[in-house]
Enzyme design. Structure first.
Site, PDB file in Angstrom:
ATOM      1  CG  HIS A 206      54.482 -14.113  25.992  1.00  0.00           C
ATOM      2  ND1 HIS A 206      55.322 -13.622  25.024  1.00  0.00           N
ATOM      3  CD2 HIS A 206      53.299 -13.456  25.832  1.00  0.00           C
ATOM      4  CE1 HIS A 206      54.693 -12.712  24.309  1.00  0.00           C
ATOM      5  NE2 HIS A 206      53.460 -12.596  24.779  1.00  0.00           N
ATOM      6  CB  THR A 208      58.769 -13.589  23.879  1.00  0.00           C
ATOM      7  OG1 THR A 208      58.279 -13.503  25.237  1.00  0.00           O
ATOM      8  CG2 THR A 208      57.978 -12.648  22.992  1.00  0.00           C
ATOM      9  CE  LYS A 209      59.229 -14.654  29.250  1.00  0.00           C
ATOM     10  NZ  LYS A 209      58.522 -13.619  28.485  1.00  0.00           N
ATOM     11  CB  VAL A 210      63.288 -21.047  26.516  1.00  0.00           C
ATOM     12  CG1 VAL A 210      63.841 -22.421  26.196  1.00  0.00           C
ATOM     13  CG2 VAL A 210      64.418 -20.022  26.551  1.00  0.00           C
ATOM     14  CG  PHE A 211      58.078 -24.824  27.306  1.00  0.00           C
ATOM     15  CD1 PHE A 211      58.082 -26.012  26.595  1.00  0.00           C
ATOM     16  CD2 PHE A 211      56.967 -24.522  28.075  1.00  0.00           C
ATOM     17  CE1 PHE A 211      56.995 -26.869  26.641  1.00  0.00           C
ATOM     18  CE2 PHE A 211      55.876 -25.369  28.134  1.00  0.00           C
ATOM     19  CZ  PHE A 211      55.889 -26.544  27.416  1.00  0.00           C
TER      20      PHE A 211
END
Length: 392
Positions: A206, A208-211
């Site tokens: 998603h 909002t995630k790091v990747f």
């Protein structure tokens, strides 16, 4: 006949509104997390390839490249890309034929519990460990019954679970273990990816995630046979063009998102390093503030710094909710991840385990606050956040 001469096409096209500029505030608020966007000109060649070959989905070349690239980068055997993390959870549970009761945590995003309900399983909430916010192994073992089929732990905030203890419990009681690793991209323990633990691990890509791949997700499998099963399940259950083994869903990732993921991978090491710098800056400044306790995760773990959670105790002048409002009023969009607990939400209050005391989870939910952390965050905005916290 040309498109412009078609009697229906032009009026329909005329109804499409023109793009208008979006007003951006002079000083936009600081989000708790924010996606990294690589230079647009670097994405254009990917788009040109997609426009040229007209392969938009159904395991196209970029999709296949991204699966191989992620397997290599993460150091895992097999990856199956999916349309999002919730779909990945659902597919993983289906692949393992999980039903009955499944032990899981109340301190996570609702998708973890939703996936269980969507496959007809019953979530059984147990308490968490105050050191890392993950499932407490003693609570897991105490909750096992003859109806228990699996354990669904979460590497909360990217903090690694006690995988050795969970594995021991699973072996004793012959349970499946599926890790919700939505926060754990790139996290390692003992020099190996945390994603290699359990029967399956599930990632979220998603925004909002790091990747990220805008939206997206993945399942890490231990062998080709399991990956093939998941790949069939994410494609309606088809084995080939004419044979469908079992009813399933369309859970594939498309070529645009896969291409974006390949571009993200070029920068991921630098992005995680920047997150580490911000985390270190927070730790150094908050260490001496009474009532504010950042998490310190040891055990030789390599973290991705996906979130920066703190606990706001009674020693601080205001509670976590009031501090969150104060930060948000200043344009710093801190968030109360994860408050309230899933078990306290109306859709889950009917479960017997939702009425258990769960003292650690409830205390942490009262005290938790996540501060902004993402690669775009400047040192000055970190310091501004720290300044508000230091003045109570």
């Amino acid at each position: 006949m040309k498109l412009s001469e078609h009697p229906v096409a032009m009026p329909a096209l005329a109804r499409i509104p023109a793009l208008v500029p979006i007003d951006v505030p002079a000083e936009p608020p600081t989000p708790v997390t924010q996606p990294f966007m690589p230079p647009l000109e670097e994405f254009v060649p990917f788009l040109e390839t997609i426009w040229s070959n007209r392969w938009l989905t159904n395991s196209g070349p970029f999709h296949q490249q991204l699966e191989r690239a992620l397997e290599e980068y993460l150091g895992v055997p097999y990856i199956s890309l999916t349309s999002n993390g919730t779909t990945a959870l659902w597919l993983a549970l289906q692949a393992m034929k999980v039903g009955g009761e499944v032990i899981t945590t109340p301190f996570t995003f609702v998708a973890t519990a939703h996936a269980l309900r969507l496959v007809g399983a019953t979530p059984v909430f147990v308490d968490i460990d105050e050191e890392d916010c993950n499932l407490a192994p003693a609570g897991i073992e105490a909750a096992v019954t003859d109806r228990t089929s699996a354990i669904l732990p979460v590497h909360c905030f990217g903090h690694p679970c006690d995988t050795a203890a969970i594995s021991r419990i699973a072996d004793v009681y012959e349970l499946k273990v599926i890790y919700d690793a939505a926060h754990a991209f790139g996290v390692q323990t003992g020099g190996q990816s945390i994603l290699r633990q359990g029967d399956l691990s599930v990632l979220s890509f998603h925004a909002t995630k790091v990747f990220n791949t805008f939206e997206g997700g993945a399942i890490v499998s231990p062998d080709q046979r399991t990956k093939s099963k998941i790949d069939r399940l994410r494609n309606f259950g088809f084995i080939d063009d004419t044979v469908m083994a079992r009813a399933s869903i369309n859970g594939k990732l498309n070529e645009l998102q896969s291409a974006f993921g390949l571009l993200q991978l070029r920068y991921i090491d630098d992005l995680i390093a920047r997150r580490g710098e911000i985390s270190a800056r927070y730790h150094a400044a908050l260490a001496d503030i009474d009532g504010i306790a950042p998490f310190t995760i040891g055990g030789g773990a390599t973290l991705n710094h996906s979130y920066f959670p703190i606990l706001v105790s009674e020693d601080y002048p205001v509670d976590a909710d009031a501090l969150c409002r104060r930060l948000q009023a200043a344009g710093i969009l801190a968030r109360r991840y994860f408050h309230p607990l899933i078990c306290d939400m109306p859709g889950y209050r009917d479960l017997p385990s939702a009425r258990q005391p769960l003292p650690v989870a409830r205390r942490i939910a009262r005290q938790i606050l996540c501060l902004p952390i993402h690669p775009n965050l400047s040192d000055s905005l970190v310091d501004r956040t720290i300044d508000i916290l230091s003045h109570g």
